[in-house]
Design a protein around this motif. Structure first.
Motif, short mmCIF file in Angstrom:
data_model
loop_
_atom_site.label_atom_id
_atom_site.label_comp_id
_atom_site.label_asym_id
_atom_site.label_seq_id
_atom_site.Cartn_x
_atom_site.Cartn_y
_atom_site.Cartn_z
N TYR A 115 0.95 -1.32 0.05
CA TYR A 115 -0.04 -0.12 0.04
C TYR A 115 0.85 1.35 0.30
CZ TYR A 115 -3.60 3.27 1.29
OH TYR A 115 -4.81 4.02 0.94
N ARG A 116 2.09 1.50 1.20
CA ARG A 116 2.99 2.60 0.91
C ARG A 116 3.62 2.70 -0.54
NH1 ARG A 116 1.82 6.80 2.69
NH2 ARG A 116 3.96 6.91 3.76
N ILE A 117 3.93 1.83 -0.63
CA ILE A 117 4.69 1.99 -2.45
C ILE A 117 3.91 2.47 -3.47
CG2 ILE A 117 5.63 0.38 -4.24
CD1 ILE A 117 6.72 -1.10 -1.90
N CYS A 118 2.28 1.56 -3.15
CA CYS A 118 1.47 2.50 -4.36
C CYS A 118 1.47 3.99 -4.05
CB CYS A 118 0.62 1.65 -4.25
SG CYS A 118 0.16 0.13 -4.94
N LEU A 155 10.66 -11.27 0.22
CA LEU A 155 10.02 -10.77 0.17
C LEU A 155 9.97 -9.29 0.57
CD1 LEU A 155 7.33 -13.32 -1.20
CD2 LEU A 155 8.68 -11.62 -2.35
N PHE A 156 9.72 -9.68 2.22
CA PHE A 156 10.07 -8.15 3.18
C PHE A 156 10.26 -7.61 2.61
CE2 PHE A 156 11.28 -6.14 7.00
CZ PHE A 156 10.15 -5.45 7.04
N PHE A 157 11.91 -7.69 2.78
CA PHE A 157 12.80 -7.15 2.59
C PHE A 157 13.41 -6.24 1.26
CE2 PHE A 157 14.75 -8.80 5.63
CZ PHE A 157 14.34 -7.97 7.13
N THR A 162 12.46 -1.49 -2.00
CA THR A 162 11.79 -0.15 -2.74
C THR A 162 10.84 0.82 -2.36
OG1 THR A 162 11.08 -2.46 -3.95
CG2 THR A 162 10.21 -0.99 -4.41
N LEU A 163 10.09 0.36 -0.77
CA LEU A 163 9.33 1.93 -1.01
C LEU A 163 10.61 2.32 0.10
CD1 LEU A 163 7.52 3.06 0.70
CD2 LEU A 163 7.57 1.84 2.64
N SER A 164 11.47 2.33 0.46
CA SER A 164 12.88 3.88 1.30
C SER A 164 13.10 3.74 0.12
CB SER A 164 13.58 2.65 1.52
OG SER A 164 12.94 1.76 2.95
N PHE A 165 13.51 3.35 -1.38
CA PHE A 165 14.25 3.92 -2.15
C PHE A 165 13.23 4.82 -3.15
CE2 PHE A 165 15.16 4.18 -6.97
CZ PHE A 165 16.53 4.98 -6.96
N TRP A 186 16.00 7.74 5.01
CA TRP A 186 15.21 6.61 3.75
C TRP A 186 16.75 6.42 3.03
CZ3 TRP A 186 11.00 4.68 4.00
CH2 TRP A 186 10.15 5.77 4.69
N LEU A 187 17.36 7.51 2.58
CA LEU A 187 19.19 6.64 1.95
C LEU A 187 19.97 5.82 2.92
CD1 LEU A 187 20.50 6.25 -0.36
CD2 LEU A 187 22.10 9.00 0.40
N ILE A 188 19.41 6.08 3.76
CA ILE A 188 20.58 4.88 4.72
C ILE A 188 19.50 3.60 4.63
CG2 ILE A 188 21.36 4.28 7.56
CD1 ILE A 188 22.46 7.56 7.56
N LEU A 189 18.12 3.85 5.38
CA LEU A 189 17.32 2.39 5.30
C LEU A 189 17.06 1.87 3.79
CD1 LEU A 189 15.01 1.10 6.72
CD2 LEU A 189 13.28 2.79 6.25
#
Length: 751
Positions: A115-118, A155-157, A162-165, A186-189
């Motif tokens: 959801y957050r990625i979308c 899949l989680f990571f 993907t979300l962090s980037f 966000w870059l470090i994550l």
């Protein structure tokens, strides 16, 4: 462009989706109560972690460490070894539910991450909800999340990376946000997540490639911005190199540091590793041995290129060729590995009158011609013109053990020692034969061939041990040997009387040396997994899910890895539509038919960029498998499936943009409802529920979905007869009783 930050009402939606995913992933988590498919491997590795016994696996350790932490937290002592599919957990008091809970929780988290990625891709909330529901109600993802397997952490990571980037990229689009606290966060994550995904499985490198492509595109855009001075541009480059390259590597190293610090005892994986590596494990440390090797020395000889290979013989003959005694490589310490180095006889056939333990010690030098006497059988290492038992090359000859009482051998027993290398800190080891320090070749004097071994295994009559031949065209690495242990009566007497005899052992390996060796062995073993499996498949069949995997069949129930056709086929269709759309747009732009520049075309440019990013994620997680010759299964497609579901949300958002909100909602609701209905149609194969033969047969939409329909009874009432039949032998598990009652109640309601 839609708002990036979710609104308050969306938080309720997000919580609701998470709760729904938790129920789907964790429902009947204890079913089935026995070992399922690859729980044999990964559960067994958890047991070895608990016992601190070294094992070798082709996957990095992070996910297995998470599983071990869950098991240890709930009191698992490692006494259950997960040896075979179907072995009962309840009878052995294994906290398997807690072990399954770790991947289940991570599988649950995949839904809110989707959801957050979308939303971070600026898709509408409805599109994000649709993507999240498709992820939640995919049968394959649910099955993988409920078992002691590695795919759910992978899949989680992957999703977290993907979300962090994406969040970092969104920050980076605003110059005022560069190098702010949130930008750094966000870059470090992203870097930590990349380190984590590679630390679960090496296929996580495909996620690294996906983020790498996005990062290169970002840097290219920055390079074209003339308002950014070179010094600031260099800062952008170095910060990304630090966080997206160095940080993941350090995280990966840290995982292996934990891994090796836990597995500090000798175990079943020892034979994959070099003797120096094995020497670092408790319980497998070799005692110091005499360094000088002389005539009469009783030695064990190891093959340099086969870490577990001792030159070995035993009282069994070849069934072909000379029919003489077998010579092999054997991976374990054994008295049949002991050879005595003796002088060649100049009078063939006469008895050997040497008493090496009373004569003056004579150290062996480079170029010496010697013989090797197998102490337990009295045979000598021998070669001749017979063909080897397995290898058929013209330039290879059989090596055997030959001899009998009162016979001192013949010229075919003579081997010349050719020193290849010595220890850098011991110059004498380059000229004189010394245990451990000197590497040498053994050239057969009469034929000129070299004592050789390779990965070829002997058949059952050779007990699966490694073949040894004499090779006239031997590559150097496969014909180099060294002496590991060395005893001699004269050296023992000298040590007792005067001391000062030079002793030697393997030098302790530091962490980096052990880490590098372990990576090399993992790579070799991974590439060696080429044998066919009953349920393996090739990548061409994955997007449409034409073949599944039988995970477990017992008690007239089954767990079978089957994908939800709605989710998989929609994903495959979305990929096809996206690729065609991108190709068509590229051609149109090139021909001047369409322009993506200017404010009027911001909408087109937005969907083009996010579609290209998600398509690249799918392609980089899928297409590389076509280059791999190793054994592959359909679950290798799951990371690519995740990106195909994201594409489904993107395509829906783009295609429905011109529709009224109510129509969009109806289309999304119908799509989600169909996916949910199909999920429940196959839920018996996910949760190991009761099912009937008729339901099973009707659910086989494709002929290669080889469900074990014959294992299911014709009707639900037959389960009672089965439970009554087994009641006299064992108590029916409580959760199975509850499931039976629940099933009957549902049947009454349906009736």
């Amino acid at each position: 462009m839609h708002a990036l930050r979710i609104q308050n009402h969306e938080i309720k939606i997000l919580v609701g989706l998470t709760v729904l995913a938790f129920i789907v992933r964790c429902y009947r988590l204890g079913s089935p109560p026995s070992v399922v498919f690859d729980e044999v491997h990964f559960g067994g590795q958890v047991s070895k972690y608990i016992k601190q016994r070294f094992f070798m696996d082709v996957h990095p350790p992070l996910a297995k460490l998470l599983l071990t932490a869950a098991a240890a937290l709930f009191g698992f002592t490692g006494n259950f070894t997960f040896e075979r599919i179907g072995e009962d957990y309840l009878a052995h008091d294994v906290p398997y539910v807690a072990m399954r809970a770790a991947p289940a929780v991570l599988g649950t988290a995949l839904t809110p991450l989707t959801y957050r990625i979308c939303r971070s891709l600026h898709l509408r909330p409805l599109s994000a909800v649709l993507g999240s529901i498709l992820i939640t109600f995919d049968t394959a993802l649910t099955t993988q999340s409920r078992l002691i397997l590695l795919d759910s952490p992978l899949l989680f990571f992957t999703a977290l990376s993907t979300l962090s980037f994406i969040r970092f990229h969104n920050q980076n689009k605003v110059k005022a946000a560069h190098f702010t606290q949130e930008w750094w966060m966000w870059l470090i994550l992203t870097g930590l997540s990349l380190g984590a995904v590679v630390s679960v499985k090496w296929v996580g490198l495909f996620t690294v490639a996906t983020i790498g492509v996005g990062t290169l595109w970002e840097l290219w855009e920055l390079l074209g911005d003339l308002q950014i001075p070179p010094r600031l541009l260099f800062k952008h480059f170095t910060t990304r190199a630090l966080c997206l390259i160095v940080l993941p590597i350090l995280f990966y190293l840290w995982m292996f540091a934990i891994h090796l610090s836990i597995l500090n005892r000798s175990g079943g994986g020892d034979t994959f590793m070099s003797p120096a590596f094995q020497q670092s494990l408790r319980g497998n440390r070799m005692q110091d041995t005499y360094a000088p090797v002389g005539m009469g020395s009783e030695v064990t000889i190891r093959h340099v290129h086969s870490p577990g290979g001792y030159l070995h013989s035993h009282k069994h003959d070849y069934p072909t060729g000379s029919f003489q005694q077998q010579i092999t490589l054997y991976p374990y310490s054994d008295d049949n590995n002991i050879w005595q180095i003796v002088e060649r006889s100049h009078n063939n056939g006469e008895a050997d009158t040497h008493d090496y333990h009373s004569e003056t010690f004579s150290q062996i030098h480079d170029g010496a011609v010697v013989r090797f006497l197998h102490l337990l059988t009295g045979k000598r290492l021998h070669s001749h013109d017979h063909k080897p038992p397995v290898s058929e090359a013209e330039f290879q000859s059989e090596v055997s053990g030959y001899g009998f009482d009162d016979f001192n051998g013949d010229a075919n027993d003579n081997f010349k020692i050719e020193i290849v290398d010595g220890d850098a800190y011991d110059s004498a080891s380059h000229k004189q034969l010394k245990a451990i320090r000197t590497h040498f070749r053994l050239r057969h004097v009469l034929s000129g061939c070299y004592l050789f071994s390779h990965r070829e295994k002997l058949p059952e009559w050779g007990y699966g041990q490694q073949e040894v031949t004499c090779n006239k065209q031997s590559p150097m690495e496969n014909s180099v040997w060294y002496i590991e242990s060395n005893t001699h009566g004269q050296l023992e007497e000298k040590e007792k009387e005067r001391g000062g005899v030079e002793m030697v052992n393997y030098r302790p390996m530091g962490f980096l040396a052990k880490f590098i060796e372990l990576q090399r062995v993992m790579w070799a073993v991974n590439n060696g997994l080429t044998e066919r499996h009953a349920y393996d498949s090739r990548p061409i069949s994955w997007p449409l899910f034409t073949r599944g995997i039988n995970y477990w069949t017992k008690d007239h129930k089954q767990v079978y890895l089957v994908g939800n056709p709605v989710v998989w086929w929609l994903g495959a269709g979305s990929v096809a539509v996206s690729v065609l759309a991108l190709a068509g747009l590229a051609v149109s732009v090139k021909r001047g038919v369409v322009s993506v520049s200017g404010n009027a075309h911001t909408h087109t440019l937005h969907y083009t960029l996010i579609t290209a990013f998600v398509v690249s994620g799918w392609a980089l997680h899928y297409l590389p498998f076509f280059l791999l010759a190793r054994q592959l299964f359909v679950h290798h497609y799951l990371p690519a499936l995740f990106f195909s579901v994201l594409l489904t949300a993107v395509v829906f958002d783009m295609a429905s943009g011109c529709l009224r909100p109510r129509i969009r909602l109806q289309i999304a609701a119908v799509t989600a409802l169909v996916a949910v209905i199909v999920f429940f149609r196959y839920s018996a194969l996910v949760y190991a529920l009761e099912w009937t033969q008729g339901e099973c047969d009707s659910a086989r939409w494709l002929s290669r979905w080889d469900f074990a329909c014959g294992e299911f009874p014709p009707q639900y009432a037959d389960y009672k007869a089965f439970y009554d039949a087994v009641h006299d032998h064992t108590l029916q598990p409580a959760h199975d009783v509850a499931a039976q009652l629940q099933s009957k109640a549902s049947a009454r309601v349906a009736g």
